[in-house]
Design an enzyme around this catalytic site. Structure first.
Site, short mmCIF file in Angstrom:
data_model
loop_
_atom_site.label_atom_id
_atom_site.label_comp_id
_atom_site.label_asym_id
_atom_site.label_seq_id
_atom_site.Cartn_x
_atom_site.Cartn_y
_atom_site.Cartn_z
N PHE A 62 26.48 28.10 -2.82
CA PHE A 62 27.00 27.10 -3.78
C PHE A 62 28.44 27.35 -4.17
O PHE A 62 28.96 26.66 -5.03
CB PHE A 62 26.13 27.09 -5.05
CG PHE A 62 24.67 26.90 -4.80
CD1 PHE A 62 24.23 25.93 -3.90
CD2 PHE A 62 23.74 27.68 -5.44
CE1 PHE A 62 22.88 25.75 -3.65
CE2 PHE A 62 22.39 27.50 -5.20
CZ PHE A 62 21.95 26.55 -4.29
N TRP A 65 34.87 31.57 -2.47
CA TRP A 65 35.76 32.58 -3.04
C TRP A 65 36.37 33.41 -1.92
O TRP A 65 35.87 33.43 -0.80
CB TRP A 65 35.10 33.41 -4.13
CG TRP A 65 33.81 34.14 -3.81
CD1 TRP A 65 33.05 34.02 -2.69
CD2 TRP A 65 33.14 35.09 -4.64
NE1 TRP A 65 31.95 34.83 -2.77
CE2 TRP A 65 31.98 35.49 -3.96
CE3 TRP A 65 33.39 35.62 -5.89
CZ2 TRP A 65 31.08 36.42 -4.50
CZ3 TRP A 65 32.49 36.55 -6.40
CH2 TRP A 65 31.35 36.94 -5.72
N ASN A 66 37.48 34.06 -2.28
CA ASN A 66 38.25 34.83 -1.31
C ASN A 66 38.56 36.20 -1.87
O ASN A 66 38.52 36.41 -3.08
CB ASN A 66 39.60 34.13 -1.02
CG ASN A 66 39.42 32.70 -0.57
OD1 ASN A 66 38.64 32.40 0.32
ND2 ASN A 66 40.15 31.80 -1.20
N ASP A 79 59.18 42.28 -11.80
CA ASP A 79 59.51 43.70 -11.61
C ASP A 79 59.42 44.40 -12.95
O ASP A 79 60.13 44.04 -13.91
CB ASP A 79 60.94 43.86 -11.09
CG ASP A 79 61.11 43.56 -9.60
OD1 ASP A 79 60.10 43.26 -8.93
OD2 ASP A 79 62.25 43.62 -9.12
N HIS A 83 59.12 50.22 -11.73
CA HIS A 83 59.36 49.94 -10.31
C HIS A 83 60.48 50.84 -9.78
O HIS A 83 60.49 51.19 -8.61
CB HIS A 83 59.73 48.46 -10.16
CG HIS A 83 60.05 48.02 -8.77
ND1 HIS A 83 59.36 48.45 -7.66
CD2 HIS A 83 61.01 47.16 -8.31
CE1 HIS A 83 59.87 47.88 -6.58
NE2 HIS A 83 60.87 47.11 -6.93
MN MN Z 1 60.23 43.38 -6.82
#
Ligand code: MN
Length: 263
Positions: A62, A65-66, A79, A83
């Site tokens: 039913f 989805w992934n 960012d 980072h």
């Molecule tokens: Mn970046």
């Protein structure tokens, strides 16, 4: 007006489209162009993958989805200070620790589209920012500064978007003195339409990649691969930029929304 009335008025104005919502994000998928670092320097982030778990079939009758394979710095993305090595020690510098009120702030948009069209390596300087301020007023503290180049119009063509040759990518970005000047203004973040917040040739600046090095050193943020900056006014918009709350996240793909006056 009480604060509660202000909130109600905001919701009403969005519903009536008196305040317009502009989507500043690109679609995220397998063809989203990603930064390509020289392989002798660093490992690259993988292409985005979308894998089906089920699609109303025997794997899930039913539902659809992934699951995703996704680098933090893919497509339109945020960012965070950690980072960069210069921002690595900020306790509030990762996607899960940044104070959430910092995800809603006004934006100043500097139109560099003509310069970027004439010169792919165009660098926005502090002098050019001061010219912008002469026309539009001083850049306020705690605002985003977004560099409009119309670079997003190059779409998902890696050849056009990265615009690389044997010397690397050629894409516009900030000069070092631009970032230094904006930090004097105590801005919240710097955003670009190119694949990253720095110019394609930003490795050659001092310090290398100043939008990364200097902004994150000051616990400030970045936005990359923004779209539709040509739909924003120079001043007067508010942008909404919450990254995914990734544990110790250095960044995140993001849906960036701008609120602008329709009139
Ligand atoms: Mn970046």
């Amino acid at each position: 007006m009480t604060t509660t009335q202000t909130l109600t008025a905001l919701a009403t104005a969005i519903a009536s489209e008196e305040i317009k919502v502009v989507d500043l994000s690109g679609t995220l998928g397998p063809d989203t162009p990603l930064i390509k670092l020289p392989p002798e320097v660093a490992i690259n982030t993988p292409q985005v993958e979308i894998h089906e778990i089920s699609k109303y079939d025997d794997n899930g009758p039913f539902w659809s989805w992934n699951w995703l394979k996704l680098g933090e710095h893919s497509g339109t993305h945020f960012d965070a200070p950690i980072h960069w090595i210069s921002g690595r020690d900020y306790a509030d510098g990762s996607t899960d620790t940044i104070p959430p009120q910092n995800f809603i702030a006004p934006a100043c948009v500097i139109d560099c589209s003509a310069e970027a069209q004439a010169d792919s390596d165009y660098l926005l300087t502090a002098d050019r920012v001061r010219e912008w301020e002469a026309d539009h007023g001083e850049i306020p503290a705690r605002s985003w500064v977004l560099m409009r180049t119309d670079w997003y119009k190059r779409g998902h063509s890696e050849e056009l978007f990265l615009n690389a040759d044997e010397n690397g990518s050629h894409a516009p970005g900030p000069a070092t003195d631009c970032i230094q000047y904006l930090l004097e203004k105590d801005i919240l973040g710097w955003g670009s339409e190119a694949v990253g917040t720095d110019a394609g040739q930003g490795f050659g600046l001092e310090p290398p990649l100043p939008a990364h090095h200097l902004m994150h050193e000051a616990n400030k943020y970045g936005l990359a691969s923004l779209c539709n900056l040509d739909q924003l006014p120079a001043t007067g918009s508010v942008i909404i930029t919450p990254p995914l709350k990734i544990l110790n996240g250095t960044g995140s793909p993001i849906r960036v929304l701008a609120l602008i006056s329709a009139s």
